[in-house]
Design an enzyme around this catalytic site. Structure first.
Site, PDB file in Angstrom:
ATOM      1  N   CYS A 171      -4.853 -26.051  53.091  1.00  0.00           N
ATOM      2  CA  CYS A 171      -3.607 -26.678  52.403  1.00  0.00           C
ATOM      3  C   CYS A 171      -2.523 -25.955  53.002  1.00  0.00           C
ATOM      4  O   CYS A 171      -2.334 -24.999  53.951  1.00  0.00           O
ATOM      5  CB  CYS A 171      -3.711 -26.028  50.970  1.00  0.00           C
ATOM      6  SG  CYS A 171      -3.542 -24.390  50.650  1.00  0.00           S
ATOM      7  N   CYS A 179      -1.718 -22.232  52.666  1.00  0.00           N
ATOM      8  CA  CYS A 179      -2.844 -21.517  53.479  1.00  0.00           C
ATOM      9  C   CYS A 179      -2.351 -21.397  54.913  1.00  0.00           C
ATOM     10  O   CYS A 179      -2.025 -20.273  55.716  1.00  0.00           O
ATOM     11  CB  CYS A 179      -4.109 -22.056  53.456  1.00  0.00           C
ATOM     12  SG  CYS A 179      -4.806 -22.181  51.794  1.00  0.00           S
TER      13      CYS A 179
END
Length: 76
Positions: free
Chosen positions: A10, A13
């Site tokens: 994501c 991240c």
């Protein structure tokens, strides 16, 4: 030093990975920074909130994106 950023890919991240790389560069330390996206491997750390930060096998942050300064403190 081994640093792992746990996450499924994501935006949060990816941003944490970049933040960790920047902190390592600013501190000038020897470290291997790895982005772990394999869900089975992530589950081995017993982390339910992502992204998570692991330093030398110890989970030091989970479910949030620390700033560069906060990551530098964790690395010291």
């Amino acid at each position: 030093m081994e640093i792992k950023v746990l996450g499924t890919g994501c935006a949060g991240c990816k941003a944490l990975f970049e933040t960790v790389c920047e902190a390592v560069n600013q501190l000038g330390i020897e470290a291997t920074v790895v982005k772990e996206e394999d869900l089975l491997k992530i589950m081995e750390y017993d982390v339910m909130s992502l992204p998570a930060l692991v330093i030398d096998g110890t989970v030091v942050s989970k479910g949030k994106r620390p700033s560069v300064e906060q990551v530098k403190e964790l690395l010291r």
